[in-house]
Structure formats: C-alpha cells, structure tokens
Write a protein that holds these residues in place. Structure first.
Motif, mmCIF file in Angstrom:
data_model
loop_
_atom_site.group_PDB
_atom_site.id
_atom_site.type_symbol
_atom_site.label_atom_id
_atom_site.label_comp_id
_atom_site.label_asym_id
_atom_site.label_seq_id
_atom_site.Cartn_x
_atom_site.Cartn_y
_atom_site.Cartn_z
ATOM 1 N N THR A 431 28.228 7.401 1.177
ATOM 2 C CA THR A 431 26.882 7.916 0.933
ATOM 3 C C THR A 431 26.190 8.172 2.264
ATOM 4 O OG1 THR A 431 26.094 5.638 0.746
ATOM 5 C CG2 THR A 431 26.649 6.776 -1.306
ATOM 6 N N PRO A 432 25.119 8.976 2.283
ATOM 7 C CA PRO A 432 24.465 9.325 3.550
ATOM 8 C C PRO A 432 23.926 8.110 4.293
ATOM 9 C CG PRO A 432 23.733 10.777 1.787
ATOM 10 C CD PRO A 432 24.524 9.679 1.142
ATOM 11 N N ILE A 433 24.009 8.154 5.610
ATOM 12 C CA ILE A 433 23.390 7.111 6.425
ATOM 13 C C ILE A 433 21.877 7.299 6.374
ATOM 14 C CG2 ILE A 433 25.400 6.925 7.943
ATOM 15 C CD1 ILE A 433 23.878 8.492 10.062
ATOM 16 N N PRO A 434 21.095 6.259 6.693
ATOM 17 C CA PRO A 434 19.638 6.409 6.691
ATOM 18 C C PRO A 434 19.207 7.596 7.546
ATOM 19 C CG PRO A 434 20.225 4.114 6.942
ATOM 20 C CD PRO A 434 21.502 4.885 7.016
ATOM 21 N N GLY A 435 18.186 8.290 7.090
ATOM 22 C CA GLY A 435 17.680 9.433 7.832
ATOM 23 C C GLY A 435 18.409 10.726 7.560
ATOM 24 N N THR A 436 19.384 10.713 6.659
ATOM 25 C CA THR A 436 20.189 11.904 6.381
ATOM 26 C C THR A 436 20.010 12.342 4.929
ATOM 27 O OG1 THR A 436 21.858 11.315 8.022
ATOM 28 C CG2 THR A 436 22.525 12.859 6.323
ATOM 29 N N GLU A 437 19.794 13.625 4.732
ATOM 30 C CA GLU A 437 19.738 14.218 3.402
ATOM 31 C C GLU A 437 20.989 15.058 3.176
ATOM 32 O OE1 GLU A 437 15.501 15.664 2.259
ATOM 33 O OE2 GLU A 437 15.683 15.871 4.430
ATOM 34 N N ILE A 438 21.428 15.090 1.933
ATOM 35 C CA ILE A 438 22.592 15.901 1.585
ATOM 36 C C ILE A 438 22.264 16.732 0.362
ATOM 37 C CG2 ILE A 438 23.595 14.066 0.155
ATOM 38 C CD1 ILE A 438 26.351 15.027 1.114
ATOM 39 N N ARG A 439 22.762 17.942 0.334
ATOM 40 C CA ARG A 439 22.511 18.857 -0.770
ATOM 41 C C ARG A 439 23.776 19.665 -1.019
ATOM 42 N NH1 ARG A 439 17.252 22.417 -0.121
ATOM 43 N NH2 ARG A 439 16.326 20.412 -0.690
ATOM 44 N N ILE A 440 24.078 19.914 -2.283
ATOM 45 C CA ILE A 440 25.241 20.718 -2.661
ATOM 46 C C ILE A 440 24.743 22.017 -3.276
ATOM 47 C CG2 ILE A 440 27.411 20.782 -3.939
ATOM 48 C CD1 ILE A 440 27.290 18.499 -1.937
ATOM 49 N N THR A 441 25.159 23.146 -2.747
ATOM 50 C CA THR A 441 24.727 24.429 -3.289
ATOM 51 C C THR A 441 25.473 24.725 -4.588
ATOM 52 O OG1 THR A 441 26.409 25.766 -2.165
ATOM 53 C CG2 THR A 441 24.398 25.260 -0.919
ATOM 54 N N GLU A 445 28.987 24.254 -1.578
ATOM 55 C CA GLU A 445 28.999 23.959 -0.146
ATOM 56 C C GLU A 445 28.113 22.749 0.149
ATOM 57 O OE1 GLU A 445 28.190 26.012 4.250
ATOM 58 O OE2 GLU A 445 27.365 26.935 2.442
ATOM 59 N N ILE A 446 28.561 21.915 1.084
ATOM 60 C CA ILE A 446 27.817 20.733 1.496
ATOM 61 C C ILE A 446 26.820 21.127 2.582
ATOM 62 C CG2 ILE A 446 27.998 18.433 2.509
ATOM 63 C CD1 ILE A 446 30.956 18.441 1.525
ATOM 64 N N LEU A 447 25.542 20.788 2.370
ATOM 65 C CA LEU A 447 24.498 20.993 3.370
ATOM 66 C C LEU A 447 23.981 19.625 3.811
ATOM 67 C CD1 LEU A 447 22.335 23.905 1.852
ATOM 68 C CD2 LEU A 447 24.528 24.030 3.060
ATOM 69 N N LEU A 448 23.661 19.497 5.096
ATOM 70 C CA LEU A 448 23.169 18.238 5.651
ATOM 71 C C LEU A 448 21.910 18.487 6.472
ATOM 72 C CD1 LEU A 448 26.593 16.891 6.988
ATOM 73 C CD2 LEU A 448 25.423 16.094 4.933
ATOM 74 N N ARG A 449 21.010 17.488 6.480
ATOM 75 C CA ARG A 449 19.803 17.607 7.294
ATOM 76 C C ARG A 449 19.424 16.229 7.818
ATOM 77 N NH1 ARG A 449 14.570 20.563 4.815
ATOM 78 N NH2 ARG A 449 14.582 18.728 3.433
ATOM 79 N N SER A 450 19.195 16.138 9.124
ATOM 80 C CA SER A 450 18.759 14.887 9.737
ATOM 81 C C SER A 450 18.298 15.179 11.165
ATOM 82 C CB SER A 450 19.893 13.860 9.776
ATOM 83 O OG SER A 450 20.781 14.115 10.841
ATOM 84 N N ALA A 451 17.818 14.129 11.833
ATOM 85 C CA ALA A 451 17.395 14.262 13.230
ATOM 86 C C ALA A 451 18.582 14.458 14.160
ATOM 87 C CB ALA A 451 16.617 13.019 13.645
ATOM 88 N N SER A 452 19.792 14.307 13.640
ATOM 89 C CA SER A 452 20.988 14.443 14.475
ATOM 90 C C SER A 452 21.597 15.839 14.434
ATOM 91 C CB SER A 452 22.051 13.410 14.042
ATOM 92 O OG SER A 452 21.590 12.102 14.271
#
Length: 678
Positions: A431-441, A445-452
């Motif tokens: 599962t996502p680490i803290p601070g990370t969002e995940i979305r499936i289109t 397709e896997i999409l990711l969003r975070s400060a990294s």
C-alpha cells in the motif's frame, strides 16, 4: 485523459517514527526542509567520532568518522570550486561504490551543483549520451579502466564537454601524462589551499542551498530508448526518506552495506537519503569477489536489492543444500516447513507470541542459512526495480527474513508503495507510503502523486509534460489494480499487457518470473505465437553447472552446456512445473535454450537487468520465427571471440523443445522450493 477512479490515498500527515535505534533525527536536525550537505554538517557536529563510512581495503575495514567525512567533503568542494564548478552545473561520477563517490556527490551539492551517476559498466554511446546531455565538464572516475574509457571517448567525440577527469584509484595510472587527468587527493589538497584563501565562502554556499535544488540526476532504465536523465531535488529524496521511515524506523546504530551502483535510484534512496537523514553507517565491500563475505561480517540491519540478488541468494542456498548430506537436508526441510507455517501466520498478524517448535527450528535450520547469506541481523529488507516471484518471496519469509516488495520509479525517488510488517501479500507490492496518493485510470494505468515526484527530465520538457500532468500526477506507464485489501497489484508495463484469443489478459513478465523461479533459469523472454506462448531461456551457469557436475555430465563452455540434451530435459521439467500454475491459454508450448547469456553491453538488457524487448525481438528474429513456425530447430550464425582476441563465425543449431511431446520421467516428485533436486 480518461476519467479516473477515486484515489486511494495514504495518510498525508506522517507520524514520528517510534522505536528507532539510537538518537532520533531531531537530535541533529530534522531532514524536512533541509539539504544533504547541511545534514552532513549536523551529523559531524553532533556525532563527530561515530563511524559514518567504512571501506574494506586489503582485508581490513577502514573507518571514516562523521567529522572526517565532512572535512573531506569540504576539501573536495573547495577543489571543485578551484576547477571552476559553479552552482547549477553537473558533475558526473563513474565508478564502483567507494567513499570517494559520496564525497564527490556531497561536495558538488555543497556548491549548489548536482551529480549524475554513470553505471561503471557503461561504454560507448551510452556513456557519450549521458556526458553530452548533462554537459558535465568535470568527471570523477574510479580507476584505470574507467579513465581509459574516457580517454578513448574524448579522442572519438568532438562534442564531449569534458574538461577534467579526477580519478580516485591511482593504480596503473602513474605513467599517464594527459593534462586533463588529476588525482582525487590532489584536488582535495588544492581545495585546502583554495579554502584558506576564501574563508567562509563554502559556508555561505551551503547555507544558500535550497531543498528544491537538484541534488542528483538518475538515469531511467531505458528499456525502449536511450535513458532519460531524471532530476531529483533534496526535498524529493528527503520526503521519501521521512515517509518510508515512519513505517520502518531506521536509526543511528543501523548498518547498511552499499554494493549496488550509486547511479541507481535504489542506492540513492537508502544509502544517501535514508543514510544522511537517519545517520546510519555505510559499509563498502572490498570488491565483488569479497562481497558475500563482507556482507556476513557486517550483518546489515537494512538491505535493498533488486530481484536478481534475492534470486541469486536462493540459488546459492539450493546449491549448498543439494551438496549437503542427507541428514542436513532432512533437518533443513523440517525447519523450513515450520518456518513457512509461522511466516504465513506472521505476515497476516496472526503469529503466536511464543512458539517453542519454531524457536528450535530457527536455531538448528533457519538461522544458520540466514547467517551464511549475511542476513542474520536484518530488520528491514526490500526488493524492487522488477517483480519478484511469489515463490522466492515466500522462501525468504520462511527462513525468517522480513522481505518486503516495494513499487516506485526513478521519477518518484524509487518508492511509493511498500508492504507493512503484518500485511504482506506475495502477489502485490503493498500500500502507499505516507504522503503518497495512488489512482488507477479507466485504462488501468497507475498514477502516483507525492512530494517525491521528480522535478523533470533534464533538458527534455516534452517528456516531462508527458510524465507529469498539470495536477501533479505521475503517469507511470504501468498497468495495475487495487485489490480488495487496498494492495496495489502491478501487472506490467501498460504497453506490454497482452490479450489472448480467448480474452485472457496477461503479462509476459508474470510468465517469465514463473520460469525464473527455477534455480536453473537465469533469464526468460516470452513471445505469443499462433502455436501458443513460446520462450527463449538462458540458463544459470552456476546452478546448472553444479547440477551437471552432480550428474557427471562433462562440458566446456556455456554454449556447450546449454546445448546438452540432458540440460534441455532439465529445463523442460522446470517449464512443466511453471505451466502447472498458469492458465492453459498462456502456458509455454515451445522453448529454446539460447547459446549465450543476455548482456547489457550488447544492449539486450539494461544495467539493472531489465529486458529490452525491442532489441531482443530484432536481434533474435530468426529464433523467434523458428519458435513460431513449428520447426524442430533453428540455425544461427554466432561470432566466437577467443582469449587471444581472434574471432571466428560459425553455425550453431539450437534445438527447440515442444512441450506437447515432452514427458517427465515417471515417479519424478515435485522438488521443494529450497532444492534443485526432486
């Protein structure tokens, strides 16, 4: 863009780590909003006499304290300034892991510059591409081998921006008189003089550094084209380190053995970002030949390796157990069965507080194996960069190694998703680490969003715009889904997900991993044809060679061994086993043993051992056509190079194995996971 499903977001407010070893990061400044050089300065001030780095030389570990580490970084930073390196420029580093690699990296960052790592095995066009695209004027090279590459490249390429080469292993270079060559220690000495003439200057540069500055440039895997150069900031990397260590606390007393290239994001992720933010000790093996022994001596607490390392360890265990006496085999088999049962309970949070039988099995069967592998003290072990077969994954948990799958890309600092201690599913990546969002289109397709998420590709705004959309989502190009427990299941690269005639969606990588679980299979590449799934397989020379010796089967070369009928039958049995767990429509129907191993120097695989399918499809078209056409064999032309440098072309006939006509010997039992024997 497609309509997207509701994101599965991790907790965006990371909690403080608990139970970490030694002082917490707060004791010498938090990593949040900082830079690597400032973290190093803080560690040197708070823990000046603790060991920061240690390198094994001539069989003896040579320690470097935090104060000494910081002093050498400052001297080399002044030396780079004397060479004309300025804020915003890029310094290239080419070589194996040594303290000088990190000293150069931190020194460049102290000036506001950044580093691009080059794999030590890189040659020719790949090396030229990275140096010209990064416009690196100064290159730090390890030894004579790397210097010779650069001298040759300089004589062949008029557009090379390289002006100075600094080497840190002078052996063999004493007679070189090229003016652009200089010794690492000479640059440090020059830096000390330059620093005396410019007091306070470097402190001003370090103080003016911003977390948003580019810290390191990592090359992408380049499976389909030339690698891109991904810019990662201090803030990107330190955010990743902070979020990861909220799940798996890492402390100042932890140890990490650094043997994977610093050019790889995985090593920057743990050795550099987690290392500096948590102050752990890094150890550098003497060379590749002593790596396993050195790993055992150190007994690291934290380890991160791609699947090939874990697969190699399993192969080593299989060879050792197969060579052991019947009593040791029986004892280990008994202990493994108990360890496998307890591991199944533990990973789902159902393990008993005390299990005397497991304690006994661990002492007599499992711990000795962990110790032989250098994993006796492991608290956190990770694998990533490619899928790891569920059977390999399960094996390490059964022997007591807390191995976790991670998922990420260079563009998000290597990690976005990971397993938790009590929530592991062998078919998922967690599962996502803290601070990370995940979305499936809707297209999967896997999409990711975070400060990294990275700053972008160096000098390639078009590719950056394709990778990260206006809302900050990183488009990974991977296909996957979230299961009922919220775990991410990665299928494959979206473009590589195929559909059979009966509508079954499948991943070539999934089938290939099934094949590669065999101790005798090093690499496999599958192709769908009218005859069903086919495969090109390369054998593992160590385990297959050991098997051949046990069977008293003589051979001379890799090509000779791969061409033996007995070896084809051996691999056919392994393919038969892999097919048992696959749907009928994607089972391997025909395969061929390749006459050679895949080689990154031939562009067949990347430096991180990912298959370049387009290169394989073009180079081995005749073999693929033979597999698809139903013939019994295929003839190819092979160039053989002898030790004296002479070369000769010769015809090779590769036999094709048809699984529809293959029958395993009667009474042949299914071999256990930990053995190559039936």
């Amino acid at each position: 863009m497609s309509t997207e499903k509701t994101p599965y977001a991790a907790d965006l407010a990371p909690s403080e780590p608990s139970g970490s070893r030694g002082a917490s990061p707060a004791a010498y400044g938090t990593a949040s909003g900082d830079t690597f050089p400032r973290l190093l300065a803080g560690l040197a001030a708070q823990r000046p006499n603790d060991t920061a780095l240690q390198e094994k030389r001539y069989g003896i570990w040579q320690p470097l304290t935090w104060a000494q580490y910081n002093k050498r970084v400052r001297d080399f930073a002044h030396g780079l300034a004397a060479l004309g390196v300025e804020r915003g420029q890029i310094v290239a580093v080419l070589g194996d892991n040594r303290p000088e690699w990190l000293i150069a990296e931190l020194a460049a960052q102290s000036l506001g510059a950044s580093v691009v790592g080059v794999y030590p095995t890189s040659i020719g066009e790949e090396l030229h591409h990275i140096l010209t695209h990064s416009r690196a004027r100064v290159v730090i090279a390890e030894d004579q081998e790397q210097v010779d590459k650069l001298i040759r490249l300089r004589s062949e390429a008029a557009d090379l921006p390289m002006e100075t080469v600094v080497y840190y292993d002078p052996h063999g270079l004493e007679a070189y008189t090229d003016e652009f060559l200089t010794d690492f220690t000479a640059v440090e000495a020059q830096g000390r003089e330059w620093g005396d003439e410019h007091p306070g200057w470097l402190d001003e540069q370090i103080a003016s550094g911003r977390p948003e500055d580019v810290a390191v440039i990592c090359t992408t895997s380049g499976t389909t084209s030339r690698p891109k150069l991904a810019e990662l900031s201090h803030a990107n990397l330190l955010a990743m380190a902070e979020h990861l260590t909220t799940i798996d606390p890492i402390g100042a007393r932890d140890r990490y053995v650094s043997f994977l290239p610093f050019a790889w994001i995985g090593e920057q992720m743990l050795a550099v970002a987690c290392g500096l933010s948590r102050g752990l000790t890094l150890s550098f093996p003497e060379d590749s030949a002593t790596q396993k022994t050195d790993l055992r001596e150190i007994g690291p607490n934290v380890m991160f390796s791609p699947p090939r390392i874990w697969e190699s360890m399993l192969s080593e265990v299989q060879v050792r157990i197969d060579e052991a006496g019947w009593l040791k085999r029986k004892v280990f088999g008994w202990g493994y069965a108990i360890g496998d049962r307890v591991a199944e309970q533990r990973i789902h949070g159902k393990a008993k507080a005390i299990d005397p039988l497991y304690w006994l099995a661990d002492q007599v069967a499992l711990r000795p194996v962990r110790d032989q592998l250098g994993l006796a003290r492991i608290d956190h072990a990770y694998t990533g960069g490619a899928p790891l077969g569920p059977d390999v994954f399960r094996f390490f948990h059964a022997i007591g190694v807390n191995l976790k799958q991670i998922y990420g890309q260079t563009e998000i600092c290597g990690i976005a998703v990971v397993h938790r201690d009590d929530d592991i599913a062998f078919a998922s990546v967690g599962t996502p680490i803290p601070g990370t969002e995940i979305r499936i289109t809707d297209e999967g397709e896997i999409l990711l969003r975070s400060a990294s998420v990275f700053r972008g590709y160096h000098r390639n705004p078009e590719a950056t715009a394709e990778a990260v959309d206006a809302d900050g989502w990183l488009h990974t190009g991977d296909a996957g889904f979230l299961d009922e427990q919220g775990h991410l299941v990665v299928i494959d690269r979206a473009k590589d997900v195929l559909t059979t005639s009966d509508g079954t969606r499948f991943s070539s990588a999934f089938i290939e991993n099934k094949l590669k679980f065999s101790p005798y299979v090093e690499e496999a590449v599958t192709f769908p044809t009218d005859h069903g799934m086919t495969a090109m397989i390369t054998i593992d020379p160590m385990t297959t060679g050991s098997w051949a010796e046990h069977e008293r089967l003589s051979y001379t070369t890799y090509t000779d061994l791969a061409g033996k009928q007995e070896v084809r039958d051996l691999i056919a049995e392994e393919v038969l086993r892999a097919n048992e767990d696959l749907p009928e429509s994607i089972r391997i129907k025909r395969f061929v043993l390749l006459h050679k191993q895949f080689d990154p120097d031939d562009d067949e695989i990347t430096r991180t051992r990912k298959v370049r399918r387009n290169v394989i499809a073009e180079r081995y078209a005749d073999i693929i056509n033979g597999l698809a056409g139903g013939s019994d064999d295929v003839t190819i032309r092979s160039l053989v190079t002898y030790q004296d440098g002479s070369q000769v072309e010769r015809n090779l006939v590769l036999k094709i194995v048809d699984m529809s006509t293959f029958r395993a010997p009667e009474g042949r039992g299914r071999r256990p996971v930990w053995s190559g024997r039936r």
